[in-house]
Motif scaffolding. Sequence first.
Motif, short mmCIF file in Angstrom:
data_model
loop_
_atom_site.label_atom_id
_atom_site.label_comp_id
_atom_site.label_asym_id
_atom_site.label_seq_id
_atom_site.Cartn_x
_atom_site.Cartn_y
_atom_site.Cartn_z
N VAL A 113 0.84 -1.19 0.00
CA VAL A 113 0.00 0.00 0.00
C VAL A 113 0.88 1.25 0.00
O VAL A 113 1.84 1.35 0.78
CB VAL A 113 -0.93 0.00 1.24
CG1 VAL A 113 -1.67 1.32 1.38
CG2 VAL A 113 -1.91 -1.17 1.16
N LEU A 114 0.54 2.17 -0.87
CA LEU A 114 1.23 3.47 -0.90
C LEU A 114 0.47 4.46 -0.01
O LEU A 114 -0.73 4.67 -0.19
CB LEU A 114 1.25 4.01 -2.34
CG LEU A 114 1.75 5.45 -2.51
CD1 LEU A 114 3.21 5.59 -2.08
CD2 LEU A 114 1.56 5.91 -3.96
N HIS A 132 1.69 7.49 -10.75
CA HIS A 132 1.97 6.72 -11.97
C HIS A 132 2.74 5.45 -11.62
O HIS A 132 2.44 4.36 -12.11
CB HIS A 132 2.81 7.54 -12.95
CG HIS A 132 2.07 8.67 -13.58
ND1 HIS A 132 2.66 9.56 -14.44
CD2 HIS A 132 0.78 9.05 -13.48
CE1 HIS A 132 1.77 10.44 -14.83
NE2 HIS A 132 0.62 10.16 -14.26
N GLN A 133 3.76 5.62 -10.77
CA GLN A 133 4.60 4.46 -10.42
C GLN A 133 3.81 3.43 -9.63
O GLN A 133 4.04 2.22 -9.75
CB GLN A 133 5.82 4.93 -9.63
CG GLN A 133 6.86 5.59 -10.53
CD GLN A 133 7.78 6.54 -9.76
OE1 GLN A 133 7.89 6.45 -8.55
NE2 GLN A 133 8.42 7.45 -10.47
N ALA A 158 -4.55 12.25 -12.65
CA ALA A 158 -3.70 11.10 -12.32
C ALA A 158 -4.51 10.03 -11.59
O ALA A 158 -4.34 8.83 -11.83
CB ALA A 158 -2.52 11.55 -11.46
N LEU A 159 -5.42 10.46 -10.72
CA LEU A 159 -6.26 9.49 -10.01
C LEU A 159 -7.23 8.81 -10.96
O LEU A 159 -7.49 7.60 -10.86
CB LEU A 159 -7.03 10.19 -8.88
CG LEU A 159 -6.17 10.67 -7.71
CD1 LEU A 159 -7.00 11.53 -6.77
CD2 LEU A 159 -5.57 9.48 -6.96
N ALA A 160 -7.75 9.57 -11.90
CA ALA A 160 -8.69 9.01 -12.88
C ALA A 160 -8.01 7.93 -13.72
O ALA A 160 -8.66 6.98 -14.18
CB ALA A 160 -9.25 10.11 -13.77
#
Length: 152
Positions: A6-7, A65-66, A91-93
């Motif tokens: 988890v990030l 992205h990563q 970016a979330l989409a």
Amino acid sequence: MGKRRVLVLHGPNLNLLGSREPDVYGRMSLPELNERLRDLARRRWDWEVHAAQYNTEGGLVSALHQARVWADGVVLNPGGYTHTSVALRDALAALPLPVVEVHLSNVYAREAFRHTSLTAARSLGVISGFGWYSYLLALYALAHHLGDEAPA
Ligand code: DQA
């Protein structure tokens, strides 16, 4: 299947946690908060938590992205970018992972400009107002979503 990863992604100014407006954001430092999250995640679900913090919008976008290639889910505090960032929302989409948005403070009890989140609609949900505990609650929400948390 390996361990879930988890990030936990913190946005601008959150590196100052503990010393920054402690009446609003509490006295716990960011390293201490990250350690508590890592500890809970390891003990309760055998997850690995990877924590990162960026003061820049681009850093946050790149981290998302990563995450596509290694993470199973994201806990995100976009900080001030919550209220301004089309780039973060985009970016979330583009991210095919569950995301829980968190805020230490109750953004709805504060200035009107904090009542709008550009990012929230691209998240599973939002937890706001419980200080460092918002992040713990977000891990539980993610675990429930991923089917790792037994129903109460
Ligand atoms: C915050 C709330 C935002 O409005 C603010 O800009 C932050 C922190 C929070 O965690 O309460 O930097 O995201």
